[in-house]
Design a protein around this motif. Structure first.
Motif, short mmCIF file in Angstrom:
data_model
loop_
_atom_site.label_atom_id
_atom_site.label_comp_id
_atom_site.label_asym_id
_atom_site.label_seq_id
_atom_site.Cartn_x
_atom_site.Cartn_y
_atom_site.Cartn_z
N ALA A 1 0.83 -1.21 0.00
CA ALA A 1 0.00 0.00 0.00
C ALA A 1 0.87 1.26 0.00
O ALA A 1 0.60 2.21 -0.75
N PHE A 2 1.91 1.26 0.83
CA PHE A 2 2.80 2.42 0.90
C PHE A 2 3.48 2.65 -0.45
O PHE A 2 3.59 3.79 -0.92
N SER A 3 3.94 1.59 -1.08
CA SER A 3 4.63 1.71 -2.37
C SER A 3 3.72 2.31 -3.42
O SER A 3 4.13 3.16 -4.22
N GLY A 4 2.45 1.86 -3.43
CA GLY A 4 1.50 2.38 -4.40
C GLY A 4 1.24 3.86 -4.20
O GLY A 4 1.17 4.63 -5.17
N LEU A 5 1.08 4.28 -2.95
CA LEU A 5 0.82 5.69 -2.66
C LEU A 5 2.04 6.55 -3.01
O LEU A 5 1.89 7.67 -3.52
N ILE A 6 3.23 6.05 -2.75
CA ILE A 6 4.44 6.80 -3.09
C ILE A 6 4.58 6.91 -4.61
O ILE A 6 4.92 7.98 -5.14
N ALA A 7 4.30 5.84 -5.32
CA ALA A 7 4.40 5.86 -6.78
C ALA A 7 3.42 6.84 -7.41
O ALA A 7 3.72 7.48 -8.43
N SER A 8 2.25 6.99 -6.77
CA SER A 8 1.24 7.91 -7.31
C SER A 8 1.45 9.34 -6.82
O SER A 8 0.73 10.25 -7.25
N GLY A 9 2.40 9.55 -5.91
CA GLY A 9 2.67 10.89 -5.39
C GLY A 9 1.66 11.38 -4.38
O GLY A 9 1.59 12.59 -4.10
N ASP A 10 0.88 10.48 -3.80
CA ASP A 10 -0.17 10.86 -2.84
C ASP A 10 0.43 10.90 -1.43
O ASP A 10 0.27 9.96 -0.64
N GLU A 11 1.13 11.99 -1.10
CA GLU A 11 1.79 12.10 0.21
C GLU A 11 0.77 12.20 1.34
O GLU A 11 0.98 11.66 2.43
N ALA A 12 -0.34 12.92 1.10
CA ALA A 12 -1.37 13.03 2.13
C ALA A 12 -1.99 11.66 2.43
O ALA A 12 -2.19 11.29 3.59
N GLY A 13 -2.27 10.90 1.37
CA GLY A 13 -2.81 9.56 1.55
C GLY A 13 -1.82 8.65 2.24
O GLY A 13 -2.20 7.80 3.06
N LEU A 14 -0.53 8.84 1.94
CA LEU A 14 0.51 8.03 2.58
C LEU A 14 0.56 8.31 4.08
O LEU A 14 0.64 7.39 4.89
N THR A 15 0.52 9.58 4.44
CA THR A 15 0.54 9.94 5.86
C THR A 15 -0.65 9.33 6.60
O THR A 15 -0.50 8.77 7.69
N THR A 16 -1.82 9.41 5.99
CA THR A 16 -3.01 8.83 6.61
C THR A 16 -2.88 7.32 6.73
O THR A 16 -3.24 6.73 7.76
N ALA A 17 -2.36 6.68 5.68
CA ALA A 17 -2.22 5.23 5.70
C ALA A 17 -1.24 4.78 6.77
O ALA A 17 -1.49 3.79 7.47
N VAL A 18 -0.13 5.51 6.92
CA VAL A 18 0.85 5.15 7.94
C VAL A 18 0.24 5.29 9.33
O VAL A 18 0.36 4.39 10.18
N ARG A 19 -0.41 6.41 9.59
CA ARG A 19 -1.01 6.63 10.91
C ARG A 19 -2.06 5.57 11.23
O ARG A 19 -2.11 5.03 12.34
N THR A 20 -2.91 5.28 10.26
CA THR A 20 -3.98 4.31 10.48
C THR A 20 -3.42 2.93 10.79
O THR A 20 -3.86 2.26 11.74
N ARG A 21 -2.44 2.50 10.03
CA ARG A 21 -1.89 1.17 10.23
C ARG A 21 -1.08 1.07 11.52
O ARG A 21 -1.09 0.03 12.18
N VAL A 22 -0.40 2.13 11.88
CA VAL A 22 0.33 2.10 13.16
C VAL A 22 -0.64 1.98 14.32
O VAL A 22 -0.42 1.21 15.25
N ARG A 23 -1.73 2.74 14.26
CA ARG A 23 -2.72 2.66 15.34
C ARG A 23 -3.33 1.27 15.45
O ARG A 23 -3.46 0.72 16.54
N ARG A 24 -3.71 0.72 14.31
CA ARG A 24 -4.32 -0.61 14.32
C ARG A 24 -3.34 -1.67 14.80
O ARG A 24 -3.69 -2.52 15.62
N SER A 25 -2.14 -1.62 14.27
CA SER A 25 -1.14 -2.60 14.65
C SER A 25 -0.80 -2.50 16.13
O SER A 25 -0.67 -3.52 16.83
N LEU A 26 -0.66 -1.29 16.62
CA LEU A 26 -0.34 -1.10 18.03
C LEU A 26 -1.49 -1.54 18.92
O LEU A 26 -1.28 -2.14 19.99
N ALA A 27 -2.73 -1.29 18.49
CA ALA A 27 -3.88 -1.74 19.27
C ALA A 27 -3.92 -3.26 19.36
O ALA A 27 -4.14 -3.83 20.45
N ILE A 28 -3.69 -3.92 18.25
CA ILE A 28 -3.67 -5.39 18.25
C ILE A 28 -2.54 -5.90 19.14
O ILE A 28 -2.71 -6.85 19.91
#
Length: 203
Positions: free
Chosen positions: A100-127
């Motif tokens: 997912a990160f690679s796809g967002l970086i390839a498309s230049g979607d930095e805002a989407g990348l930031t959101t994706a990183v935050r969301t996955r860190v929260r979920r992973s940490l909660a689990i």
């Protein structure tokens, strides 16, 4: 013998994948697509970083071998109980996140990348925190259920349970660091992952 077994298993896996992949996908393109030196260097650094993480339990086992009898076995049992949730839950999240990160970086979607990183860190940490809470609370009955047979006495069971409780505390850190590594790898900064992994192993 172990190395031979691993080589045979890896060879069988490669052969099965070669059968499934259409011939043009791996035969013809090999002659037309030039090798990417940047990808080769990044891949080599990534493999080296993974190799360093594998060294950590080896070093701990070596240190445990200096302790009285049973220490290595106790560590092995505790480590396996920790690797199960890490492999099933935490590593899976970071593996999917890399794509997912690679796809967002390839498309230049930095805002989407930031959101994706935050969301996955929260979920992973909660689990991870849920796993730690239940694991620490129920380590004693779990170890008793799994290993209360054969030659393992009460003292050995208590030692494995205590080591399991300590080992489980690494899971939240693994959840965050694995996603950080996925992020850096997606940006082709594998050398940085290798260097930081080396620092951690030394520490």
């Amino acid at each position: 013998m172990l190395a031979i077994g691993v080589a045979i298993g890896a060879g069988a896996r490669l052969a099965l994948q070669a059968v499934v992949v259409p011939a043009p996908g791996w035969r013809d393109r090999a002659d037309t697509v030039p090798a990417d030196p940047l990808l080769a260097r990044a891949f080599a650094a990534g493999i080296a970083a993974v190799g360093l993480t594998v060294l950590a339990p080896v070093l701990v086992r070596a240190a445990a071998s200096l302790l009285p009898g049973g220490a290595v076995a106790s560590f092995n049992y505790a480590q396996k109980l920790t690797e199960l949730p890490v492999g099933i839950l935490i590593t899976t999240i970071s593996t999917v996140a890399l794509t997912a990160f690679s796809g967002l970086i390839a498309s230049g979607d930095e805002a989407g990348l930031t959101t994706a990183v935050r969301t996955r860190v929260r979920r992973s940490l909660a689990i991870a925190l849920i796993v730690v809470a239940f694991g620490v609370a129920f380590a004693d009955p779990l170890v008793t259920l799994l290993f209360d047979r054969g030659a393992m006495d009460a003292a050995a069971l208590n030692r494995v349970a205590a080591l399991t409780q300590v080992s489980l505390l690494q899971i939240p850190f693994v959840s965050v660091s694995s996603l950080a590594a996925a992020y850096l790898n997606a940006r082709m900064r594998t050398g940085e992952v290798l260097r930081l992994t080396g620092y951690c192993l030394a520490a």
